[in-house]
Structures are given as structure tokens and as C-alpha cells.
Enzyme design. Structure first.
Site, mmCIF file in Angstrom:
data_model
loop_
_atom_site.group_PDB
_atom_site.id
_atom_site.type_symbol
_atom_site.label_atom_id
_atom_site.label_comp_id
_atom_site.label_asym_id
_atom_site.label_seq_id
_atom_site.Cartn_x
_atom_site.Cartn_y
_atom_site.Cartn_z
ATOM 1 N N PRO A 50 0.809 -1.214 0.000
ATOM 2 C CA PRO A 50 0.000 0.000 0.000
ATOM 3 C C PRO A 50 0.848 1.274 0.000
ATOM 4 O O PRO A 50 1.883 1.335 0.671
ATOM 5 C CB PRO A 50 -0.778 -0.110 1.317
ATOM 6 C CG PRO A 50 0.076 -0.961 2.192
ATOM 7 C CD PRO A 50 0.871 -1.866 1.317
ATOM 8 N N GLY A 51 0.393 2.238 -0.739
ATOM 9 C CA GLY A 51 1.032 3.565 -0.731
ATOM 10 C C GLY A 51 0.044 4.561 -0.151
ATOM 11 O O GLY A 51 0.182 5.043 0.975
ATOM 12 N N ARG A 76 -2.682 16.011 -8.737
ATOM 13 C CA ARG A 76 -3.750 15.012 -8.793
ATOM 14 C C ARG A 76 -5.097 15.565 -9.289
ATOM 15 O O ARG A 76 -5.757 14.913 -10.094
ATOM 16 C CB ARG A 76 -3.938 14.329 -7.427
ATOM 17 C CG ARG A 76 -2.678 13.618 -6.928
ATOM 18 C CD ARG A 76 -2.950 12.686 -5.777
ATOM 19 N NE ARG A 76 -3.650 11.494 -6.207
ATOM 20 C CZ ARG A 76 -4.920 11.258 -6.038
ATOM 21 N NH1 ARG A 76 -5.680 12.134 -5.404
ATOM 22 N NH2 ARG A 76 -5.477 10.157 -6.478
ATOM 23 N N CYS A 83 0.662 29.369 -14.815
ATOM 24 C CA CYS A 83 0.133 29.939 -16.049
ATOM 25 C C CYS A 83 -0.456 28.885 -16.968
ATOM 26 O O CYS A 83 0.027 28.668 -18.080
ATOM 27 C CB CYS A 83 1.198 30.772 -16.729
ATOM 28 S SG CYS A 83 1.216 32.397 -15.994
#
Ligand code: LLP
Length: 409
Positions: free
Chosen positions: A269-270, A307, A337
Site C-alpha cells: 500500500p502507498g 492530482r 500559467c
């Protein structure tokens, strides 16, 4: 992070004071939460010999790696550089699982020289590995189970069009290479994707793996990858790790009894370990009402947290400076930008210029996917450990932007 007496705190520390001390934008991680998550996996899988290999890519800071090592985790790495970081953090080579994809064979050789566990996901690489090492160094095989699972297509890795793993339909070729070179295959691995909520997906993987495992007599472990989902907003579906631990352990125990030998169950798991422990604190530079929307422009953006733009991911945002302000609808954007929305149509307590905002679930794939785009500095990182805020990475400086560049003009 808790709101008590109008003040947001992590482990009793006032987050506004932390941000005053270290400046913003700032990544802050709660060590207690990280340890809690690691423990909850171990407790969910207590009926079996579980080995947690924390997926380092989620958050690679050396202090985080060391913290997890201290509490008994192993580590999953996907590049030779991550392997070196893990060794630098003190992990023993045998506690490191190295799962590269589409790398040059030299990086596999280096992995063998480092003595880490090698996980191969390509027939031609397996062949090269056999030619070079035969039965002198073990390897694990990463399989592609042809299962579509995961939060969205970009983070799904076990379906038939994915570049990851050797298809389960290519098992005869795997066997042929294994026999030809006397390969010692010590593990089988599947990682189907990130943000898998259904226990059944893991049980299906187990069924496939157990079916195949009987043909591999030298196994030491079976690795079910990571992908446990946490809540990004209220009411979100999550992986019920306790249900998963119970059911997978039971299936696993039944399997190894018929296999004839006890095996280790590995998970990687992360997000589950670090996502909720992390916050990105940003300052409101401008509040910008337009005829259609009110923007909150902060001193961060997709260069620090990609994300939302990359996966349409939702990250809850709270106004730390004005917890009791009357709620209004805002679109929170960065200062980059190009369009870099961090949250659209969010109900936040009234935001004033200068207010401190917290972006939640920023522990996993936040800093590790950050960049210097627009020649901006990457944030500093702070770990709250035993009630103390400790700087674990300083903010970039102008020298960092030029580091490595060669002026030839
Ligand atoms: N094991 C392997 C072989 C992996 O490739 C990954 C993640 C994991 C374990 C850990 O998956 P987790 O438990 O964190 O879901 N950047 C994306 C996620 C990409 C995951 C890549 N591989 C995101 O921010 O959603």
C-alpha cells in the site's frame, strides 16, 4: 487535523503557527496517522504472515521511509533510484521489493547487485535474466490478470491493455523460460491498480494467483500489490481493510496448506499509509469574483499537487484562518500559467486574501509528483513527530532551479 476551539491542530500543534514558522506552501505529515495506518493493516491481516511493503513512490522522503522502517514495514520500489533511497533509509535488501517496468536491463543487473527482491514483468526480460543468472538469483514474476479495477483508467494496471505484468495467458511461455534456465521463482505478484474498493477484486486476484502458484515449487511469497482506497471526501467508498484482511488471510491459509508449505503474504500500500496523513497548506493570494465564479487564487498549483488536474481527483479544502466564517462557493486555483484548478465549486468558510487553506489527502502522490514548473520552488516538508514539527525537507531555493544547468552561451 482536528478543529478545537476554532483552531486547527495536528497532534495538539496549531497548524497556523507551523505555517508561520516554516512558511507556505507547505506539506505537513502526521507521523501518528502514518503509524496508525500501518498498524491497521498488520492487525487486519493478523491471521497470516503479512509483510507490508510500503509503496515508496507515494511519498519518498527519507524521514518517512525511516519512520515506516522503524515500525516494521518493508518497502516497494519501482526505480533503481528508489532502491538506493530505501537502502539509504536503512532497509535491508531482502525487505525491498523492486518492481521496475520497461527499464533497461542494466537497472535489473544493478538491482541484483544490490541484493533486493527482483520482480520481472516482461517475457524478454525474464529470458535475459535466465541467461545471465540461471538459478543463482531468485526472481518474482508480475502477472497481468486481465482485471479492470481501480479508481480511473489512468491508475488501472491489471487490465488487458495495460503495459504492466506478463499476461496470465502467457503462462506457458513463463514456464518454458523458467524450465530452460532453471529459474528460481520465489514470488508471484499482481498489482491491479490504485483505489480498489472491492474486497472481491483481491479475492479474484487470489484465485488466479493460487491457481498458478501450484506450478511454482520455489515460492516464498505471494504479493497482492497495493491499491487500498481511503476517503477523499465524506461518504466516499473505501477499501474495508478489515474485511479484506480477514477474507484474504483465510483464502491464503487454505491455499498454502494445500501448497504444502507456509508462504508469506505481501501487500504494497502507498495511498492507504500516507494519503490522509498529509496536508498541503497554501496561502490565499487573491480572491477574484468574476461574473460567473469567485476564484480563490493560492500560492501553489498543479506544480505542487497535480492530482486534481491529472486524475480529476477530489481533495477536500478547508479555510484554516476562518473556520466559523459564513460559507460561500469558490473555485480554488493555483498561480500557474495554465488552468490549475485545485477544487471547483467548493463550499468554504468565507475566504479573505491572506487566509491559510489546507488541502487534504495530500500525503500520497503530492510532493512526490511535484515539479518546478513555471520555475517555482517546490514546497518544504514538515513531519509532526511526537508532538514536534520537524522540517524534513527545506523549500527549494533559486540555486536549486539552476542546479545541474550548464550555461553554454
Ligand atoms: N505497487 C505497485 C507495483 C504500484 O505500481 C503501486 C502504485 C503501488 C503498489 C501502490 O498503489 P497505492 O496503494 O498507492 O494505490 N499517482 C496516482 C497513483 C499511481 C499509482 C502507481 N502505482 C495517484 O495519485 O492517484
Amino acid at each position: 487535523m482536528e478543529l478545537t476551539n476554532n483552531t486547527y491542530r495536528i497532534q495538539e500543534l496549531d497548524v497556523t503557527e507551523i505555517c508561520e514558522q516554516f512558511g507556505t506552501p507547505l506539506y505537513v505529515y502526521d507521523a501518528e496517522k502514518i503509524i496508525h495506518q500501518l498498524r491497521s493493516i498488520k492487525s487486519a491481516f493478523r491471521d497470516t504472515d503479512v509483510k507490508v511493503k510500503y509503496a515508496a513512490k507515494a511519498l519518498t522522503n527519507i524521514s518517512i521511509l525511516k519512520l515506516l522502517k522503524k515500525y516494521g514495514s518493508g518497502v516497494d520500489v519501482v526505480s533503481i533510484q528508489e532502491a538506493h533511497l530505501a537502502l539509504g533509509a536503512g532497509f535491508a535488501a531482502q525487505d525491498i521489493m523492486y518492481t521496475p517496468n520497461c527499464v533497461g536491463f542494466d537497472e535489473i543487473i544493478e538491482g541484483v547487485e544490490l541484493g533486493v527482491n527482483i520482480n520481472l514483468d516482461n517475457l524478454s526480460v525474464l529470458e535475459k535474466f535466465g541467461q545471465k543468472y540461471g538459478d543463482t538469483f531468485p526472481c518474482c514474476v508480475r502477472l497481468n490478470p486481465h482485471i479492470m479495477a481501480g479508481g480511473n483508467y489512468k491508475i488501472s494496471t491489471g487490465h488487458s491493455n495495460s503495459k504492466f505484468g506478463i499476461s496470465v495467458y502467457q503462462l506457458p511461455q513463463i514456464m518454458e523460460i523458467a524450465e530452460k534456465y532453471d529459474l528460481v521463482i520465489n514470488g508471484l505478484h499482481i498489482h491491479t491498480g490504485s483505489e480498489i474498493t472491492e474486497t472481491d477484486v483481491f479475492l479474484k486476484m487470489a484465485e488466479i494467483l493460487f491457481g498458478i502458484a501450484r506450478d511454482f515449487p520455489s515460492l516464498k511469497f505471494i504479493d497482492f500489490g497495493g491499491g487500498f482506497k481511503v476517503a477523499y471526501k465524506e461518504g466516499d467508498m473505501v477499501t474495508n481493510v478489515y474485511d479484506l484482511g480477514l477474507k484474504l488471510s483465510k483464502a491464503f491459509t487454505e491455499f498454502y496448506q494445500s501448497y504444502g508449505r507456509k508462504l508469506e503474504l505481501w501487500v504494497e500500500p502507498g495511498k492507504y499509509i500516507v494519503s490522509e496523513a498529509g496536508y498541503l497548506f497554501v496561502k490565499t493570494n487573491v480572491v477574484k469574483p468574476t461574473p460567473s465564479l469567485t476564484f480563490v487564487g493560492v500560492n501553489s498549483g498543479l506544480n505542487h499537487l497535480i492530482r486534481p488536474m491529472m486524475y480529476d481527483a477530489h481533495h477536500d479544502i478547508v479555510n484554516v484562518s476562518n473556520p466559523t466564517g459564513s460559507p460561500k462557493i469558490y473555485t480554488v486555483v493555483g498561480n500557474i500559467c495554465e488552468t490549475d484548478t485545485l477544487g471547483s465549486d467548493r463550499k468554504l468558510s468565507e475566504v479573505r486574501e491572506g487566509d491559510l487553506l489546507a488541502i487534504k489527502n495530500a500525503g500520497a502522490y503530492g510532493y512526490s509528483m511535484s515539479s518546478n514548473y513555471n520555475s517555482r520552488f517546490r514546497p518544504a516538508e514538515v513531519l509532526i513527530l511526537n508532538g514536534e514539527a520537524k522540517l524534513i525537507r527545506r523549500r527549494d531555493t533559486f540555486e536549486d532551479l539552476l542546479r545541474g544547468q550548464i550555461d553554454v552561451i
